[in-house]
Design a protein around this motif. Structure first.
Motif: not given
Ligand code: SF4
Lengths: 419, 163
Positions: B59-60, B86-87, B104
């Motif tokens: 994630k992220n 996710t980015f 994603e």
């Protein structure tokens, strides 16, 4: 279906009556910002575009703040590149040694951002100006280049989290504690791609500097922006600092939010983020015995005059602990001068702290307070990632200026109320 | 257009400070940045990465600073595509703006393992783990962004729409 405050500002800047979350829009920009790290990349990118000049020489701000006064030859070359670009394009708002400050404290102080504006900056903490009711967000250097060339940027319209701040903050609670508490609660991706929209009766108890700290760290929750309604405090600040006209946007009554989160400010305790993520928060009564080697008070988050006043209140008549280096960095020249006039500088120096010229310096591990392996720093900055302030085996703990100053005195992370 | 290579796998919240540490930001040359890509969490990345390889993370991905140096360093190191759950949003923009392909896809990001051989079809968004013989449907890019990526970044996009 109504629009959030952010959506209204974006709609108005794209010539649309209505936008909704997920829409891709192209918005008109009121200001494009870059610093000494990101501008050279943007300038280089812009040189590859079939565009001769900037869209508006008054709507670009170039602030030399990360590595200046220049720490080495490479950073000097970077500043030179930006300086020459500013001269060539006659950029009105170019700030170099002597006029500069940390960009996110400087632009509001110079009156360059006001409520209702859309601002992009090639720096992630550009979201700071949400405190004044503007939509502002961080972008990369290519976006900055495109912004300088065209005066426009593409956005995906964000949805929002509604953050209701209630009641009067408890003693020693600052904006920093509010935002650290929120990030601890929702996580570093808790607001990914979204707006944080702050509302509630608690806001009137928060100074504009507290609000700057809160909006500043919206990005640490992954948010696109963090915005406050425009009240008398914000209006007064803009009146004192800017002669620009501003527009007040309010969220529609039936605006849709992904989630509503309530924070009772009267129950908050000073909060500290442990390494290596801002979401690793603990309240001060739970931190245990953490010995520190350095305390840093400054940055775009907490280098404002109210931050320095709080630090001075704690350091007055006391000494920095024997094994601690305490580094205090006013965010702008004006704050620096004010700190001297009010006698804060004398308090700091007498206590055994150092006070430096405005710079980002240690915040990003640039210079002026780099940590060695195994060292620990309590810092009022906004990030505590691995290696952020120096060696990969060093540690950064994030806190308010009150906690950082109290810790500087004892040598351990300390509750200011216990001094 | 397709990407094809072996996977380097990382966890959640890979931040821009580990992708390219700030101490190297006094350079903006892509090749120089690539030499230090990921070094604070993976000393062997730069030595082992081959052109076309694929990065997979949780994630992220790319949280932290707005430094475009981060996607630039990844692209210059030879990585052809980053797949993540996710980015972080600025990284997402930056990657598109400089023409680094990112997708994603939470399932692919969770299941694909380090060293797997993977193929990504940018047109369909399909991610194929050849080692495990498993397909995933990644998020396809909205049209607006596809145009920017097809132009190989925002600069060419602006140039072609200006002319
Ligand atoms: S003070 Fe720190 S976070 Fe703020 S702009 Fe400078 S480097 Fe970035």
């Amino acid at each position: 279906m109504g629009m959030t405050m952010t959506q209204k500002i974006l709609a108005a800047h794209s010539g649309l009556d209505k936008v909704k979350a997920g829409d891709l829009i192209e918005a008109r920009l009121d200001l494009v910002l870059g610093n000494d790290i990101t501008s050279p990349v943007a300038i280089n990118v812009m040189s590859g575009m079939d565009v001769k000049d900037v869209f508006d020489k008054d709507k670009i701000a170039l602030v030399m703040d990360h590595f200046i006064p220049n720490k080495d030859i490479k950073s000097a070359e970077h500043c030179k590149c930006v300086r020459e670009f500013a001269r060539k394009h006659d950029i009105t708002n170019y700030f170099d040694v002597g006029q500069m400050g940390i960009e996110h404290a400087l632009l509001p102080e110079k009156g360059l951002v006001v409520a209702g504006n859309v601002v992009i900056g090639a720096d992630s903490h550009t979201c700071t100006y949400g405190a004044l009711g503007a939509f502002s967000t961080g972008v990369g250097s290519t976006d900055m280049a495109a912004g300088m060339a065209t005066g426009k940027a593409w956005f995906k319209v964000p949805s929002a989290l509604k953050i209701v701040l209630k009641n009067k903050p408890a003693e020693w609670i600052s904006g920093k504690d509010v935002i650290l508490h929120l990030i601890g609660k929702i996580g570093v991706d808790g607001a990914l791609y979204k707006s944080l929209e702050f509302v509630g009766d608690g806001i009137k108890h928060l100074s504009i500097d507290d609000r700057f700290s809160i909006s500043n760290m919206a990005i640490e929750a992954g948010a696109k922006n963090g915005i406050f309604p425009v009240d008398d405090i914000a209006a007064q600040y803009m009146k004192e600092h800017s002669d620009k006209e501003y527009t007040v946007y309010e969220a529609d009554e039936d605006a849709v939010y992904d989630e509503t989160i309530e924070i009772d400010l009267s129950t908050l305790k000073p909060t500290v983020s442990f390494p290596h993520l801002p979401e690793n928060t603990k309240t001060i009564d739970n931190v245990g015995e953490i010995k520190i080697d350095q305390a840093v008070i400054g940055s775009c988050t907490n280098g404002h005059i109210t931050d320095l006043r709080i630090a001075a209140q704690i350091l007055k008549g006391k000494k920095v602990a024997k094994d601690v280096r305490c580094i205090i960095i006013p965010a702008t020249q004006e704050i620096y001068l004010q700190a001297i006039k009010e006698g804060l500088a004398e308090i700091f120096i007498t206590a055994g702290a150092v006070m430096s010229t405005p710079t980002c310096g240690p915040c990003l591990g640039g210079y002026m307070g780099i940590l060695a392996a195994g060292e620990r720093c309590i810092s009022t900055t906004n990030r505590n990632f691995v290696g952020r302030m120096g060696h990969v085996d060093s540690e950064v703990y994030l806190s308010s200026p009150a906690v950082a100053a109290a810790s500087a005195v004892t040598g351990f992370i300390t509750d200011p109320a216990s001094l | 257009m397709k990407a094809h290579g072996n996977v380097f796998k990382y966890k959640d919240n890979v931040d821009t400070d580990v992708i390219i540490p700030a101490r190297y930001l006094n350079s903006s040359k892509a090749e120089e940045l690539a030499l230090h890509c990921m070094e604070d969490i993976d000393k062997y990345f730069v030595k082992n990465v081959k052109k076309g390889d694929i990065m997979v993370a949780g994630k992220n991905f790319g949280c932290g600073s707005s430094r475009e140096h981060a996607p630039i360093a990844i692209k210059a190191s030879g990585i052809s595509c980053v797949i993540a759950e996710t980015f972080a949003r600025i990284f997402y923009r930056n990657a598109i703006n400089i023409g680094l392909a990112i997708i994603e896809c939470p399932d692919a990001a969770k299941e694909i393992e380090a060293g797997d051989e993977v193929e990504v079809d940018f047109d369909s968004g399909i991610i194929y783990d050849i080692t495990k013989d498993k397909k995933y449907q990644g998020q396809a890019f909205p049209e607006f962004m596809q145009k920017i990526i097809k132009a190989e970044g925002l600069v060419n996009y602006i140039n072609t729409s200006a002319s």
